[in-house]
Write an enzyme that holds these catalytic residues in place. Structure first.
Site, PDB file in Angstrom:
ATOM      1  N   CYS A  81      31.342 -28.298   2.614  1.00  0.00           N
ATOM      2  CA  CYS A  81      31.368 -28.935   3.576  1.00  0.00           C
ATOM      3  C   CYS A  81      32.764 -29.199   4.952  1.00  0.00           C
ATOM      4  O   CYS A  81      33.588 -29.608   4.557  1.00  0.00           O
ATOM      5  CB  CYS A  81      30.883 -30.120   3.577  1.00  0.00           C
ATOM      6  SG  CYS A  81      31.512 -31.669   4.873  1.00  0.00           S
ATOM      7  N   CYS A  84      34.832 -32.014   5.366  1.00  0.00           N
ATOM      8  CA  CYS A  84      35.337 -32.642   4.185  1.00  0.00           C
ATOM      9  C   CYS A  84      37.106 -32.160   3.246  1.00  0.00           C
ATOM     10  O   CYS A  84      37.587 -33.181   3.446  1.00  0.00           O
ATOM     11  CB  CYS A  84      34.620 -32.773   3.209  1.00  0.00           C
ATOM     12  SG  CYS A  84      32.675 -33.221   3.784  1.00  0.00           S
TER      13      CYS A  84
END
Length: 232
Positions: A81, A84
């Protein structure tokens, strides 16, 4: 009779000077409200937070959520991600800034296992990144998607301000408290014939014997004489 009358008058005067029970209770209530009964008789205690994000297990999360007066931040992320990964340095900096009152739990939900199962079943996490903030076991804030450092900082500041009580370390360490250094950091690799810095080798005579087991008899025999210090 006169003596009895004086006593009655004095008693009446003292009763006039005393406040009523209602007023007295009101004064006591104001004082305890201002000072705080807990702060006087039952000082609140709490654990210190963590100065760096902690890669947590399900048990780690449950232990921290059971602790009072510590802001627990669950960071649900995935290694695949991009947002993230972009938020990770900001979370690390905020964990260091608020480490006395907050504990950041990093939960990798990108691979199957107990953590991903917990995220799905208990916390209903449907996307990453997701941040959930807990104080005294209750969820106080949830943030989904990419967030700026300023937005996350505002939440940290708001809820760490609600953390009260002086820091008193309880017995036993919590997961992540001692994660400042890894095991690898604390280990020093040396070759077989190399000694760590500060240590030297000495040659021990082959006829040397261990005298500590029966030191009194050795001293009595005169084979070992104690050396007196210069002060003596």
């Amino acid at each position: 009779m006169l003596k009895k009358s004086i006593l009655v008058l004095l008693g009446g005067a003292s009763l006039v000077m005393l406040p009523s029970c209602d007023k007295l209770e009101g004064v006591v209530g104001q004082v305890t409200e201002l000072v705080g009964v807990d702060s006087v008789f039952e000082p609140k205690e709490r654990r210190e937070g963590i100065a760096k994000p902690h890669k947590a297990s399900v048990d780690d999360v449950n232990q921290w959520l059971a602790e009072p007066n510590v802001l627990v931040v669950l960071d649900f992320y995935s290694e695949q991600c991009p947002p993230c990964l972009a938020m990770a340095p900001d979370l690390a900096a905020l964990a260091d800034q608020y480490g006395d009152k907050a504990a950041v739990m990093k939960l990798n939900v990108g691979k199957s296992g107990p953590v991903a199962q917990m995220a799905n079943e208990e916390y209903k996490v449907t996307q990453t990144p997701t941040l959930k903030f807990f104080l005294n076991g209750k969820e106080v804030k949830s943030m989904r998607g990419s967030q700026s450092r300023e937005e996350i900082d505002a939440v940290f500041a708001r809820y760490t301000a609600k953390v009260d009580g002086e820091y008193v370390m309880r017995e036993g360490e919590m997961p992540g408290n001692m994660s400042g250094r890894t095991v690898e950091d604390m280990m020093q690799r040396v070759s077989r014939n190399e000694l760590p810095k500060g240590m030297t080798r000495v040659i021990v005579p082959t006829e040397a014997k261990d005298v500590t087991g029966d030191l009194r008899s050795v001293l009595a025999s005169g084979k070992l004489t104690p050396v007196k210090s210069e002060k003596e």
